[in-house]
Motif scaffolding. Sequence first.
Motif, short mmCIF file in Angstrom:
data_model
loop_
_atom_site.label_atom_id
_atom_site.label_comp_id
_atom_site.label_asym_id
_atom_site.label_seq_id
_atom_site.Cartn_x
_atom_site.Cartn_y
_atom_site.Cartn_z
N GLY A 32 0.99 -1.07 0.05
CA GLY A 32 -0.04 -0.10 -0.12
C GLY A 32 0.84 1.20 0.09
N ILE A 33 0.14 2.35 0.32
CA ILE A 33 0.97 3.66 0.20
C ILE A 33 0.92 4.07 1.93
CG2 ILE A 33 0.79 6.03 -0.61
CD1 ILE A 33 1.60 3.78 -2.73
N THR A 34 2.07 4.42 2.26
CA THR A 34 2.11 4.97 3.60
C THR A 34 1.78 6.63 3.60
OG1 THR A 34 4.51 5.79 3.56
CG2 THR A 34 4.10 3.36 4.48
N ARG A 35 1.46 7.02 4.55
CA ARG A 35 1.11 8.57 4.91
C ARG A 35 2.24 9.26 4.43
NH1 ARG A 35 1.29 12.62 9.12
NH2 ARG A 35 -0.52 14.01 8.96
N ALA A 36 3.41 8.85 4.70
CA ALA A 36 4.54 9.71 4.23
C ALA A 36 4.83 9.76 2.56
CB ALA A 36 6.00 9.03 4.92
N GLU A 37 4.47 8.67 2.02
CA GLU A 37 4.66 8.57 0.62
C GLU A 37 3.46 9.13 0.01
OE1 GLU A 37 6.36 4.09 -0.26
OE2 GLU A 37 4.34 4.27 0.69
N PHE A 38 2.53 9.27 0.58
CA PHE A 38 1.43 10.04 -0.08
C PHE A 38 1.57 11.58 0.05
CE2 PHE A 38 -3.00 12.14 0.08
CZ PHE A 38 -3.54 11.49 -1.11
N VAL A 39 1.89 12.07 1.20
CA VAL A 39 2.34 13.55 1.38
C VAL A 39 3.45 13.85 0.34
CG1 VAL A 39 3.22 15.03 2.96
CG2 VAL A 39 1.44 13.44 3.75
N VAL A 40 4.44 12.98 0.23
CA VAL A 40 5.41 13.27 -0.72
C VAL A 40 4.97 13.38 -2.17
CG1 VAL A 40 7.80 12.74 -1.58
CG2 VAL A 40 7.37 12.55 0.88
N ALA A 41 4.26 12.41 -2.50
CA ALA A 41 3.66 12.57 -3.61
C ALA A 41 2.67 13.63 -3.90
CB ALA A 41 2.69 11.06 -4.00
N CYS A 42 2.11 13.95 -3.28
CA CYS A 42 1.01 15.41 -3.13
C CYS A 42 1.82 16.71 -3.50
CB CYS A 42 0.23 15.63 -2.13
SG CYS A 42 -1.12 14.38 -2.14
N GLU A 44 3.52 16.81 -6.05
CA GLU A 44 3.49 17.00 -7.35
C GLU A 44 2.08 17.65 -7.75
OE1 GLU A 44 2.85 14.09 -11.40
OE2 GLU A 44 4.54 13.89 -9.93
N PRO A 45 1.87 18.88 -8.25
CA PRO A 45 0.61 19.54 -8.28
C PRO A 45 -0.48 18.79 -9.07
CG PRO A 45 2.49 21.26 -8.77
CD PRO A 45 3.05 19.69 -8.66
N GLY A 46 -0.07 18.03 -10.20
CA GLY A 46 -0.74 17.42 -10.79
C GLY A 46 -1.47 16.28 -10.07
N PHE A 47 -0.77 15.72 -9.19
CA PHE A 47 -1.45 14.33 -8.51
C PHE A 47 -2.09 15.13 -7.41
CE2 PHE A 47 -0.91 11.60 -4.79
CZ PHE A 47 -1.63 10.66 -5.48
N TYR A 48 -1.77 16.07 -6.80
CA TYR A 48 -2.71 16.64 -5.55
C TYR A 48 -3.77 17.02 -6.15
CZ TYR A 48 -4.41 19.98 -2.17
OH TYR A 48 -4.91 20.82 -1.12
N ARG A 49 -3.99 17.87 -7.28
CA ARG A 49 -4.98 18.29 -8.09
C ARG A 49 -6.31 17.19 -8.37
NH1 ARG A 49 -2.76 21.68 -10.81
NH2 ARG A 49 -2.16 20.64 -12.50
N GLN A 50 -5.50 16.14 -8.94
CA GLN A 50 -6.54 14.78 -9.19
C GLN A 50 -7.08 14.14 -8.12
OE1 GLN A 50 -3.73 12.01 -11.13
NE2 GLN A 50 -5.39 11.34 -12.57
N VAL A 51 -6.50 14.08 -6.83
CA VAL A 51 -6.84 13.41 -5.75
C VAL A 51 -7.86 14.35 -5.03
CG1 VAL A 51 -6.42 12.80 -3.51
CG2 VAL A 51 -4.84 12.01 -5.12
N ARG A 52 -7.55 15.60 -5.04
CA ARG A 52 -8.43 16.72 -4.50
C ARG A 52 -9.78 16.88 -5.31
NH1 ARG A 52 -7.32 23.22 -3.67
NH2 ARG A 52 -9.35 23.60 -2.79
N THR A 53 -9.53 16.63 -6.57
CA THR A 53 -10.83 16.56 -7.32
C THR A 53 -11.80 15.55 -7.39
OG1 THR A 53 -9.80 18.12 -9.18
CG2 THR A 53 -11.70 16.75 -9.86
N ALA A 54 -11.09 14.23 -7.03
CA ALA A 54 -11.86 13.04 -6.91
C ALA A 54 -12.60 13.09 -5.37
CB ALA A 54 -10.70 11.91 -6.95
N LEU A 55 -11.92 13.92 -4.52
CA LEU A 55 -12.56 13.78 -3.26
C LEU A 55 -13.38 14.91 -2.84
CD1 LEU A 55 -9.51 12.61 -1.17
CD2 LEU A 55 -11.65 11.36 -1.64
N ARG A 56 -13.47 15.75 -3.91
CA ARG A 56 -14.35 16.99 -3.70
C ARG A 56 -15.78 16.99 -2.92
NH1 ARG A 56 -14.87 19.57 -8.96
NH2 ARG A 56 -12.72 20.42 -8.31
N PRO A 57 -16.59 15.90 -3.36
CA PRO A 57 -17.68 15.89 -2.31
C PRO A 57 -17.49 15.51 -1.02
CG PRO A 57 -18.14 14.62 -4.48
CD PRO A 57 -16.52 15.03 -4.24
N LYS A 58 -16.42 14.54 -0.64
CA LYS A 58 -16.07 14.22 0.71
C LYS A 58 -15.41 15.65 1.43
CE LYS A 58 -14.82 10.26 3.34
NZ LYS A 58 -14.78 9.16 3.31
N ILE A 59 -14.62 16.18 0.80
CA ILE A 59 -14.06 17.41 1.26
C ILE A 59 -15.08 18.34 1.89
CG2 ILE A 59 -12.75 19.60 0.74
CD1 ILE A 59 -10.93 17.44 -1.06
#
Length: 120
Positions: A32-42, A44-59
């Motif tokens: 899986g992906i650890t919290r630290a790996e996820f935070v570092v991957a974010c 990258e603006p494109g990845f962060y934007r993609q995840v944020r868009t996917a989670l928009r209703p939950k956010i």
Amino acid sequence: AMTEERIKTIHDAAKSRSWMDRMSSQQPETDGITRAEFVVACEEPGFYRQVRTALRPKIKAELGEEAAPSPAQLFALLDLDHNGLLDLEELQRLVLLEHNGSFARYCVDTLALSTSAVFG
């Protein structure tokens, strides 16, 4: 397949930004992906934007309409079992959220409705 690809993408993004991983490539990848790996991957603006868009209703539901969540907050929204690791099931959910409402899904839905209307 898409979930495994997402895992590899996040691992690769985290490794490319981590000086520790560049110094020692002996570290095994987890299932899986650890919290630290996820935070570092974010970072990258494109990845962060993609995840944020996917989670928009939950956010909106959990953090408010105008929230600008941190990568750690996005991770917390995805980590349903709160074990500090995004496992395969949680990453599959992210992939589904990314494609829900996407252009590709719209095209498939339109084609299915058109076919149903023509052929009954």
